[in-house]
Design a protein around this motif. Structure first.
Motif, PDB file in Angstrom:
ATOM      1  N   ALA A 304       0.835  -1.205   0.000  1.00 23.51           N
ATOM      2  CA  ALA A 304       0.000   0.000   0.000  1.00 23.51           C
ATOM      3  C   ALA A 304       0.866   1.250   0.000  1.00 23.51           C
ATOM      4  O   ALA A 304       0.576   2.232  -0.712  1.00 23.51           O
ATOM      5  CB  ALA A 304      -0.934  -0.020   1.202  1.00 23.51           C
ATOM      6  N   ALA A 309      -0.116   5.067  -0.364  1.00 29.93           N
ATOM      7  CA  ALA A 309      -0.758   5.214   0.942  1.00 29.93           C
ATOM      8  C   ALA A 309       0.162   6.001   1.880  1.00 29.93           C
ATOM      9  O   ALA A 309       1.374   5.796   1.896  1.00 29.93           O
ATOM     10  CB  ALA A 309      -1.046   3.835   1.551  1.00 29.93           C
ATOM     11  N   CYS A 330      -7.959   0.262   2.196  1.00 31.09           N
ATOM     12  CA  CYS A 330      -7.309   0.811   0.999  1.00 31.09           C
ATOM     13  C   CYS A 330      -8.331   1.198  -0.065  1.00 31.09           C
ATOM     14  O   CYS A 330      -8.168   2.224  -0.744  1.00 31.09           O
ATOM     15  CB  CYS A 330      -6.312  -0.197   0.447  1.00 31.09           C
TER      16      CYS A 330
END
Length: 378
Positions: A304, A309, A330
């Motif tokens: 991620a 992220a 996510c």
């Protein structure tokens, strides 16, 4: 249960030592049971007496003794039955009654095998037996031939016999196996390469995967799918319209599928399964069972993070209760974790295939079968 001492087994580092350490009790294959029943039946046909228990020799030298559950002697044939004991393995054939009826044939006829009630017949090419043959696999056939020859030598027979193997309720039991999909109709297969059932080795499942690949190749399939369960099968069929004989019931055995297809290539392989299971493949695990591999949320957090992220989201992913929980975090943030896992799983599959001419794609699904991640074909 073994002709070797425990010390000898440990010195060899073999299965006996492994089972001793595990505390699990091994069992016997249907092939071993059929061989024991055949040996007892042919002995009775020649001598008038059934040996009970009857002792046989397995391919690796063990010499187990089997109690007879049934016996019947007529003027032209003899039948003996043995109840299969699978030990501590969760085998669907545990407790099944395996019978063998032996009938004399003219000199020179050899050993002929027949499928009795509950034993299947091969109806599709690609299996280790020709179409039309009873589903008594090659190693059990060889075991029975060898024991017939031994009994003939001891008791004065010619060794020319017809062996009809049957399994009580075998047709019903077979519905819980791969046999219908592989084109083995009418009952069970008589299986086993060593005669011994190793608890939780899942060798029968892996053997069924291999036979599924063989059947698909023999049918000319150029695209097969390894699926972790019924939901993923439905998703693949809806996506690609694959026929039943192109579907491999992979279960947790991703490695078994990939390694066999590496040696027996099919032009295209789709791997489809639940997001959490395939995240294990993405992280490098080839056995996806929960007892043998776990979802690595740290690995998911790393994926991620590489996809944009921020640190806070990555920390939430790492702390998520489940793989699907990490995926949902996510998805809410617009980070395509499902696609990243599918792509990483595809790359892991390609690494196991080691350059075999197989194009691979991966589809991750949720519990309802919706696609939540997809890789490109490579």
């Amino acid at each position: 249960m073994s002709s070797e001492t425990p010390q000898a087994q440990r010195a060899k580092g073999g299965r006996g030592a492994q089972l001793e350490r595990s505390g699990l009790r091994p069992g016997w294959t249907t092939g071993a049971c059929a061989t024991a029943a055949t040996t007892a039946a042919y002995t009775a046909l020649l001598t008038g007496e059934f040996p009970d228990p009857v002792t046989i020799t397995l391919p690796r030298g063990q010499a187990p003794a089997f109690a007879l559950a049934t016996e019947e002697l007529t003027g032209t044939s003899a039948t003996a039955g043995v109840v299969k004991d699978a030990g501590d393995d969760p085998d669907v054939t545990h407790g099944a009654l395996v019978r063998s009826t032996v009938r004399r044939l003219p000199a020179g006829a050899g050993v002929v095998f027949r499928a009795g009630p509950g034993v299947g017949t091969v109806t599709r090419p690609g299996l280790p037996l020709p179409v039309g043959e009873p589903a008594v696999n090659p190693v059990p056939r060889q075991m029975m031939r060898e024991h017939v020859a031994r009994v003939a030598a001891l008791c004065g027979g010619s060794g020319d016999v017809e062996i009809t193997v049957s399994v009580d309720d075998g047709e019903e039991i077979a519905r819980s196996t791969w046999n219908p999909r592989l084109g083995i109709l009418g009952g069970l297969s008589i299986l086993g390469t060593t005669g011994v059932v190793v608890p939780y080795s899942c060798s029968a499942w892996i053997d069924s995967i291999r036979r599924g690949v063989d059947v698909a190749r023999a049918a000319g399939r150029t695209h097969v799918a390894g699926c972790t369960g019924a939901t993923s099968e439905r998703t693949v069929v809806a996506e690609y319209r694959l026929p039943e004989n192109a579907l491999l019931d992979m279960g947790d055995f991703a490695g078994a599928v990939l390694k066999y297809i590496r040696r027996h290539p099919v032009p295209r392989l789709t791997v489809c399964g639940g997001f959490a299971k395939l995240s294990k493949l993405a992280a490098g695990h080839l056995d996806l069972h929960s007892a043998r591999s776990q979802v690595d949320k740290g690995f998911l957090a790393g994926l991620a993070g590489r996809a944009g992220a921020d640190e806070a989201l990555a920390a939430e992913v790492a702390a998520a209760n489940t793989g699907l929980g990490a995926l949902q975090l996510c998805m809410s943030a617009g980070v395509p974790l499902g696609d990243l896992v599918a792509t990483a799983a595809r790359d892991r599959a390609l690494a196991v295939l080691r350059g075999a001419p197989v194009a691979v794609d991966v589809m991750c699904i949720d519990r309802a079968g919706a696609v939540v991640g997809r890789s490109a074909v490579a």
